[in-house]
Design a protein around this motif. Structure first.
Motif, PDB file in Angstrom:
ATOM      1  N   ALA A 479       0.933  -1.238   0.245  1.00 18.75           N
ATOM      2  CA  ALA A 479      -0.056  -0.027  -0.261  1.00 18.75           C
ATOM      3  C   ALA A 479       0.946   1.374   0.029  1.00 18.75           C
ATOM      4  O   ALA A 479       1.151   1.833   0.959  1.00 18.75           O
ATOM      5  CB  ALA A 479      -0.943   0.026   1.285  1.00 18.75           C
ATOM      6  N   ASN A 480       1.190   1.661  -1.302  1.00 13.31           N
ATOM      7  CA  ASN A 480       2.175   2.824  -1.205  1.00 13.31           C
ATOM      8  C   ASN A 480       1.392   4.045  -1.753  1.00 13.31           C
ATOM      9  O   ASN A 480      -0.116   3.501  -1.714  1.00 13.31           O
ATOM     10  CB  ASN A 480       3.266   2.808  -2.256  1.00 13.31           C
ATOM     11  N   SER A 481       1.638   5.228  -2.113  1.00 11.27           N
ATOM     12  CA  SER A 481       0.818   6.306  -2.366  1.00 11.27           C
ATOM     13  C   SER A 481      -0.208   6.042  -3.596  1.00 11.27           C
ATOM     14  O   SER A 481      -1.348   6.281  -3.673  1.00 11.27           O
ATOM     15  CB  SER A 481       1.556   7.425  -2.562  1.00 11.27           C
ATOM     16  N   ASP A 482       0.508   5.286  -4.569  1.00 10.92           N
ATOM     17  CA  ASP A 482      -0.244   4.798  -5.741  1.00 10.92           C
ATOM     18  C   ASP A 482      -1.570   3.992  -5.433  1.00 10.92           C
ATOM     19  O   ASP A 482      -2.583   4.169  -5.955  1.00 10.92           O
ATOM     20  CB  ASP A 482       0.392   4.168  -6.655  1.00 10.92           C
ATOM     21  N   TYR A 483      -1.196   2.869  -4.685  1.00  9.60           N
ATOM     22  CA  TYR A 483      -2.269   1.973  -3.989  1.00  9.60           C
ATOM     23  C   TYR A 483      -3.248   2.894  -3.486  1.00  9.60           C
ATOM     24  O   TYR A 483      -4.602   2.582  -3.596  1.00  9.60           O
ATOM     25  CB  TYR A 483      -1.480   1.115  -3.269  1.00  9.60           C
ATOM     26  N   LEU A 484      -3.096   3.854  -2.311  1.00 14.10           N
ATOM     27  CA  LEU A 484      -3.947   4.350  -1.967  1.00 14.10           C
ATOM     28  C   LEU A 484      -4.721   5.509  -2.472  1.00 14.10           C
ATOM     29  O   LEU A 484      -5.875   5.732  -2.254  1.00 14.10           O
ATOM     30  CB  LEU A 484      -3.225   5.394  -0.773  1.00 14.10           C
ATOM     31  N   THR A 485      -4.238   5.868  -3.570  1.00 14.96           N
ATOM     32  CA  THR A 485      -5.028   6.755  -4.477  1.00 14.96           C
ATOM     33  C   THR A 485      -6.035   5.991  -5.238  1.00 14.96           C
ATOM     34  O   THR A 485      -7.106   6.268  -5.629  1.00 14.96           O
ATOM     35  CB  THR A 485      -4.087   7.402  -5.733  1.00 14.96           C
ATOM     36  N   ALA A 486      -5.413   4.534  -5.562  1.00 14.93           N
ATOM     37  CA  ALA A 486      -6.444   3.865  -6.434  1.00 14.93           C
ATOM     38  C   ALA A 486      -7.718   3.375  -5.431  1.00 14.93           C
ATOM     39  O   ALA A 486      -8.442   3.254  -5.829  1.00 14.93           O
ATOM     40  CB  ALA A 486      -5.547   2.815  -6.755  1.00 14.93           C
ATOM     41  N   ARG A 487      -7.168   3.141  -4.511  1.00 12.39           N
ATOM     42  CA  ARG A 487      -8.271   2.909  -3.227  1.00 12.39           C
ATOM     43  C   ARG A 487      -9.203   3.843  -2.957  1.00 12.39           C
ATOM     44  O   ARG A 487     -10.475   3.462  -2.902  1.00 12.39           O
ATOM     45  CB  ARG A 487      -7.435   2.164  -1.956  1.00 12.39           C
TER      46      ARG A 487
END
Length: 745
Positions: A479-487
């Motif tokens: 869960a990096n920044s890209d993942y959190l944005t997608a989530r």
């Protein structure tokens, strides 16, 4: 300073206060009395009590022997060899001259006679004057103090070895009887000596010479009142009333080896405090050590009693008990007592730290694995999982929440993180012992790398990432920044999806299905289309996955079926044989209620069952009996079933055999390569042959050129769909398309 250390210091402070104000004195005395009961032994016979008892008074026919009789008693005792004689009586009142002179002469003859004295005493609001023998007796006799002090509830007694009188001091009766010559101090009576075993002879028997002549030889004697009704009686600890003269004799026996050494409460409290401070430094309290310490606090005083060493343990026990309760409560807030793992709340309270990663390892089907297990078996299972993790994670603290193990570990560089996650996965490839057997454990890992967030937030993200990894059937998600944005986008889409379905703004497009032999449009596949106002067109597979993950798939399925059947109703007005194909989620097939919902919609839109085809993906879970039952019920209604994306799943031949379908759809990945790949052509031909051998139609999807269409027709494929014939279109465009084809025909 840690909370544990503050709790320990508070407990020590309470122990000090309890010792200073003697808070636990009754409890301490009770404990001493109980220890005395354990080590009870008989008193030696070298101190004799001469009792002025009921037998004496009856024989003398008087209330008390007069002083003339006391004089005779002295003569008899010293003649029998007594070394010292003490009267537990002050002789402060005058008497008749004859008795007075007789007793005075006896005192002159026997200088080792002691008469009692009670010095002035202030007790509460009372001031007691000195009680002492009259002057002429004082001049011819020695003095001994008869005072002593009882503790609360008469559970203990303290006597002095000497009492200040005027400018000097006089020994206590007990010290005189024992021949004590040491420093002046107070001491506790030792009730381990059985007070009932003290040697005694009746006053009247001594007067009349009825005693063994060796009874008194070389021994000290104390004379006191023991008759019924005397006021000089006191309660024995844990026992009955005892005449006061016996307490003097008991004190003398206590002093035989010197006064007991009384260490007080300080040594015990020091040891207790040291142990408490050590406990406060531990990860969690050492309960076995604590139990052993309490056992020592109880047993050591008994051992010391045998050595004539007294120690008070109540402040120490109070300190240790309060401290351990406080540490235990703190440990309960931090650790789960059963598993020994940290509580998630304890990890959440940690301060943000950009040097650590947060890991969450979710055990798939944990509740199923442990469904029939006892608590102990489940706990052993969890502990084994945590133990395995320590081989790579080192000395980290693990928390367990529902079905997930959570921990913080030092930061790993991105390039190494993938290898580390693979190593964690490998730890669980070997089955874990559980309930007498070994079970395979599927573990999915979520990692939070958002270093700026709070630990609480990062733990929640790691747990959700592990859940997402499980749903996506992938080993791990970082869960990096890209993942959190997608989530965040996914959560926004999910919320808007509900609203879009409520407003009927989720659309269904229709892609025509063509009969290859005639070119006739025989039906269409209903395809989900959703254009978000902010994010634009959302891929159908993303919408379905999101709905499945967040428990919206039933609502979405029924929405699509309802919309598709409404379109099919219009298409059937042009071609009554028009068949509508609708993709249905594998998860939706586990719900028996689906059958009733579909029959309702069929009735609502007046669509016969033979005009409906449900396309079931090859990955539908046939090991779930509910899926097979639902599919069988749909076929009984006359609804057609199509195996979608055939050839991409596992065990394709077994799958096509078990599904009661009427159609097989060849996956577009094989169709697209037919013109350039002999292997793909072979797969397509084999699939067509298998379908026909099982009396099922073959449908090719993804047909985009004439050459591919011609090859499929030569192979005997029944139907096809793709951009060559038409793209997916709104219902009105489909109806126009069908009318144009009909006019052309």
């Amino acid at each position: 300073m840690s909370k544990a250390m503050r709790s320990a210091l508070l407990a020590i402070g309470i122990g000090v206060i309890a010792g200073v104000i003697e808070l636990g004195l009754p409890a301490e005395d009770m404990f001493r009395a109980m220890r005395a009961e354990i080590r009870t032994h008989d008193a030696p016979s070298d101190i004799i009590v001469v009792t002025i008892d009921d037998k004496t008074l009856n024989a003398l026919q008087t209330n008390l022997p007069d002083r003339k009789k006391d004089a005779q008693l002295l003569d008899q005792l010293f003649e029998a060899g007594a070394s010292r004689v003490f009267f537990d009586k002050a002789y402060a009142d005058p008497t008749n001259p004859t008795s007075h002179e007789a007793f005075e002469e006896a005192l002159k003859r026997h200088p080792e006679t002691y008469l009692a004295i009670a010095p002035p005493l202030k007790e509460g609001v009372h001031d007691y004057e000195v009680v002492q023998p009259i002057e002429r007796f004082k001049e011819n006799a020695r003095l001994a103090s008869m005072i002593g002090q009882s503790g609360p509830f008469n559970l203990s007694y303290v006597f002095p070895t000497a009492t200040p009188v005027g400018r000097g001091s006089v020994p206590s009766i007990s010290a005189g009887l024992a021949g004590y010559r040491g420093p002046q101090k107070e001491y506790r009576l030792d009730f381990g000596i059985d007070i009932h075993s003290i040697s005694r002879v009746s006053y009247i028997d001594v007067l009349q010479g009825r005693f063994d002549r060796d009874t008194f030889r070389g021994h000290a004697v104390v004379v006191g009142q023991t008759y019924t009704g005397t006021s000089d009686v006191h309660y024995e600890p844990l026992g009955s009333k005892i005449p006061g003269v016996y307490f003097h004799a008991l004190g003398a026996h206590t002093l035989r080896e010197g006064p007991p050494l009384d260490l007080g409460w300080v040594p015990g409290l020091i040891l207790s405090a040291a142990l408490m401070l050590w406990q406060a430094t531990l990860r969690k309290p050492a309960y076995r050590v604590a139990a052993g310490a309490l056992a020592l606090m109880i047993t050591v005083p008994l051992i010391l009693d045998y050595l004539s060493i007294g120690v008070d343990v109540f402040p120490a026990i109070l300190c240790f008990t309060i401290g351990m309760i406080a540490l235990e409560r703190q440990a309960r807030r931090v650790f789960d007592e059963s598993t020994g793992c940290l509580r998630v709340e304890a990890l959440e309270s940690a301060t943000p730290d950009d040097s650590v990663l947060v890991f969450a390892l979710k055990i798939k089907e944990f509740s199923f694995i442990t469904r029939d297990s006892s608590n102990k078996v489940i706990i052993d299972f969890i502990r084994e999982g945590a133990r395995r993790l320590t081989t790579t994670e080192g000395k980290v603290e693990f928390a367990f929440h529902k079905d997930t193990i959570i921990w913080l570990r030092p930061r790993i560089e991105t390039a190494e993180l993938a290898d580390h996650l693979a190593g964690l996965q490998a730890l669980f490839r070997r089955g874990i012992a559980h309930a007498g057997t070994k079970v395979d454990v599927a573990a999915h890992i979520g990692v939070d790398a958002n270093y700026e967030a709070s630990i609480r937030s990062r733990i929640a993200t790691a747990i959700q990432s592990a859940e997402d990894a499980l749903q996506a059937c992938t080993p791990a998600i970082i869960a990096n920044s890209d993942y959190l944005t997608a989530r965040d986008k996914r959560l926004t889409l999910l919320s808007d999806l509900d609203e879009a379905m409520a407003r009927n703004t989720v659309q269904v497009a229709y892609q025509p299905k063509i009969e290859l032999a005639t070119g006739r449009t025989v039906g269409a596949e209903a395809l989900l289309r959703w254009t978000h106002h902010e994010h634009g067109a959302v891929p159908p597979e993303e919408v379905v996955a999101m709905a499945e993950t967040h428990n919206r798939i039933d609502d979405l399925t029924m929405y699509v079926i309802d919309t598709a059947l409404a379109g099919a109703r219009l298409a059937r007005q042009i071609d009554p044989k028009f068949q509508i194909a609708i993709n249905i989620s594998a998860i939706a097939l586990t719900r028996v209620q689906l059958i009733y919902d579909i029959t309702f919609l069929m009735s609502k839109h007046h669509i016969p069952a033979e005009n409906i085809i449900f396309e079931v993906t090859e990955t539908a879970p046939l090991d779930d009996r509910r899926v097979e039952a639902v599919m069988s019920a749909l076929r009984e209604f006359g609804i057609h079933l199509s195996i979608d994306d055939f050839g991409t799943g596992h065990g394709a031949l077994n799958y096509i055999k078990r599904i009661p379908g009427t159609e097989v759809k060849i996956d577009r990945s094989f169709v697209a390569d037919m013109t350039v790949s002999a292997e793909s052509r072979s797969v397509v031909q084999a699939t067509i042959n298998i379908a026909h051998s099982l009396d099922r139609r073959a449908v090719a999807e993804g047909v985009e050129d004439r050459e591919t269409a011609s090859l499929l027709a030569d192979m005997g494929c029944d139907y096809a769909q793709g951009y060559l014939f038409a793209r997916a279109m709104p219902i009105n465009d489909l109806l126009q398309h069908m009318r144009q084809i009909r006019i052309a025909a």
